[in-house]
Design a protein around this motif. Structure first.
Motif: not given
Length: 662
Positions: A18-25, A339-341
């Motif tokens: 909702p804040e406009g941040n990426p759905g995935l990084e 995603a979790f490294s």
């Protein structure tokens, strides 16, 4: 240069926040990356986002379509960021670079929008730009082609790709190599060889073909208009010649697995030629059509090659064998659309834990990367019983994507820490249940022997005098589980080898008699306190209630003792007696010898199992069978049995606790 990060806004199942941040990084290693996760977790979406932004070496027609937009979104955005550019690469991409202190990055952005044209037809507008944020410029096709990746799709038809024809992939790859550029010496040599071969063929065909049709040709034309038939060489281009090539391993009927290995080798040939741009390979389901031993050889090759050649590999996989065979730091797990490294510093694993897991994380345990929740157990008995108990209480583990991982030890911390993040703001919250034993023998076990007691001051003073030492008040604060523990602690506290005349063995024997005959402080509260302290210690050690990790403990002893204390006690007793006796009268005699007091009886039954060395695995197997055969009854009994609630609660934790009524 290498692909450092990928950000997705409204791309398929990754809607922006909702804040406009990426759905995935997602952040990548500069060498090997293996993306794992359960089915439909979004692994393919990640590969496709990279493909559609950078393009591929095989020049696939890759378009953004309406199914690429997240639900109810009209725009999408994909951002690829490259780091570690060489000086030559910085010069080549100079006008699109993002300059940051002491380094530069290349940021490539794909944006697409769904709209209606004047005819009310749905259309998609797409642009690919590069540059600093809010200062992006259109990127030329010639530049974008330098960024293209090598891509191998899942369920690839390697045999077809390696066959001759208009769409020959072998021809495309070979033609793209520098040695086969138009006008190169190699190309000229090939064309010359084909021309020479044709001249030889023409000479061979002259007598048996041309001479025989000459007479017929003569009859068709006038005497003053003679014609002479000849065979001419069609001027073939190097591309036409290469399309006639077929590549195989020199065997008739090469299998899918071998063909896939050969096809991968051909595709990756192009990457080794790059002087500018990333050497990036995207391979989906790398294990496709390859048997397990070959999988190990393939992934080990890529792991080694990524260290030495500057290649960057991004793979997806569903193979526990493959996940178990690579360094944990190369794994990226997709869970809950994030995603979790597994790199050092990202998890709560210590450096020695990574070394341990590299040795002991086998294919069975690596199944944890493909589950929706994990139950860690320390032995075969829990491993056999838990699925049956879950079935009986209408929470079948397979329906919820839950895996049981049998460690065969109590090294829980080294495995469960995989799912715990150092950055608490980016918690994984992956459901983990650790089931283990409290491992405290109950008071009933010790019968008349002192247990769970404190040593009063007067007795401590008397003990110290036997060692010719001053009393140590710390001994008066400790709770001793049993006499042997107390004697060991007393001796290590007071014995001084420099004091003559003290016979260690004799003093210990005297102390044993003295303590047994003394009035010790052995309140039942000390047992409860010991249980509480042991519980708190294990919970602290294994990160209880950190993110979604919880510890579930038998109380006070082991799984089998808990069963013996529960409403399944009769079933357990029947199994133990059947395992140890063949005659009914012996079974009856043994059963009657056990106490009618439930607490005492449970301890006697478990001691019987230990003393007779009856296999816990066999007992668990038979009890699991009974539970499955009598599922409804067993489920009701298990849910009512307080000693078994820690197992029920563990299952409810990883499944969400919603009963399946079907």
């Amino acid at each position: 240069m290498f692909l450092y990060s990928l950000k997705l806004w409204n791309w398929r199942k990754y809607p922006q926040s909702p804040e406009g941040n990426p759905g995935l990084e997602i952040f990548f290693n500069d060498g090997l990356n293996v993306i794992v996760g359960e089915n439909d977790s979004g692994k393919t979406a990640i590969i496709d986002a990279i493909k559609v932004t950078l393009g591929t070496n095989s020049h696939d027609n890759i378009w953004v379509n309406d199914t690429d937009f997240s639900k109810e979104s009209q725009t999408l955005k994909v951002e690829c960021t490259f780091k570690n550019l060489t000086d030559f690469e910085e010069a080549f991409f100079f006008e699109w670079l993002t300059i940051v202190p002491n380094k530069s990055e290349l940021r490539v952005v794909l944006e697409a929008e769904l709209y209606e044209d004047v005819n009310k037809q749905k259309r998609i507008k797409r642009s690919i730009k590069a540059g600093p944020e809010n200062l992006e410029m259109a990127i030329e096709d010639s530049v974008r082609q330098v960024l293209s990746a090598t891509y191998l799709k899942p369920l690839r038809d390697a045999s077809s790709e390696l066959s001759p024809g208009k769409n020959s992939r072998v021809a495309q790859v070979v033609k793209s190599l520098k040695d086969f550029e138009d006008g190169s010496q190699t190309t000229e040599d090939i064309l010359g060889k084909f021309s020479e071969a044709f001249e030889n063929l023409r000479t061979i065909l002259d007598a048996p073909v041309l001479s025989k049709i000459q007479s017929t040709i003569d009859s068709f034309f006038e005497e003053n208009n003679k014609k002479i038939p000849t065979i001419h060489n069609k001027e073939l281009t190097i591309a036409e010649i290469l399309r006639r090539l077929e590549m195989n391993l020199g065997e008739v009927g090469t299998g899918l697995g071998s063909s896939n290995l050969l096809f991968m080798s051909v595709e990756l040939l192009l990457l080794s030629e790059n002087l500018v741009g990333p050497k990036l390979a995207l391979i989906e389901e790398i294990e496709a059509h390859i048997h397990p031993q070959a999988q190990l050889r393939v992934i080990k090759h890529f792991e080694e090659d990524s260290k030495n050649s500057g290649m960057q590999y991004i793979f997806t996989s569903h193979s526990p064998l493959l996940a178990a065979s690579i360094n944990l730091e190369n794994i990226i797990m997709i869970y809950n659309q994030r995603a979790f490294s597994m790199r050092q510093g990202e998890t709560k694993l210590q450096s020695e834990d990574y070394e341990f897991l590299e040795r002991f994380l086998d294919a069975t345990k690596a199944n944890l990367f493909f589950a929706r929740g994990i139950i860690f157990v320390e032995g075969d008995a829990e491993n056999l019983l838990l699925p049956a108990i879950a079935e009986a209480i209408n929470l079948p583990l397979h329906r919820y994507g839950i895996s049981i991982v049998n460690l065969g030890s109590i090294a829980f911390k080294r495995y469960s820490s995989i799912f715990l993040r150092n950055n608490s703001n980016y918690a994984m919250n992956f459901p983990v249940a650790i089931i283990t034993d409290l491992d405290l023998k109950p008071v009933e076990y010790y019968a008349s022997e002192p247990c769970y007691f404190k040593i009063p001051k007067t007795i401590n003073e008397e003990i110290a005098s036997k060692y010719q030492a001053s009393p140590n008040p710390e001994l008066e604060q400790a709770i001793f589980i049993n006499l042997n523990v107390a004697l060991t602690k007393i001796h290590s506290t007071y014995y001084n080898k420099d004091i003559p005349g003290i016979d260690k063995k004799k003093v210990k024997e005297e102390l044993r008699e003295y303590i047994v005959d003394s009035s010790l402080d052995n309140s039942i509260d000390y047992f409860d306190q010991t249980v509480m302290e042991r519980r708190e210690k294990l919970q602290l050690d294994y990160f209880h209630d950190i993110e979604a990790t919880k510890v579930f403990l038998s109380s006070p002893w082991t799984l089998e003792h808990s069963i013996a204390s529960s409403q399944l006690r009769t079933n357990l007793e029947d199994i133990l007696l059947d395992c140890n006796y063949s005659r009914d009268d012996n079974k009856k005699e043994q059963r009657n010898s056990w106490s009618v007091d439930e607490r005492v009886r449970a301890t006697e039954v478990y001691k019987f199992l230990l003393e007779k060395e009856i296999s816990k695995t066999i007992v668990a197997q038979q009890l699991a069978k009974w539970i499955i055969d009598n599922k409804q009854t067993a489920g009701e009994v298990i849910r009512k049995s307080i000693p078994l609630q820690y197992l029920v609660q563990a299952i409810e934790h990883v499944t969400g606790g919603v009963q399946n009524e079907h």
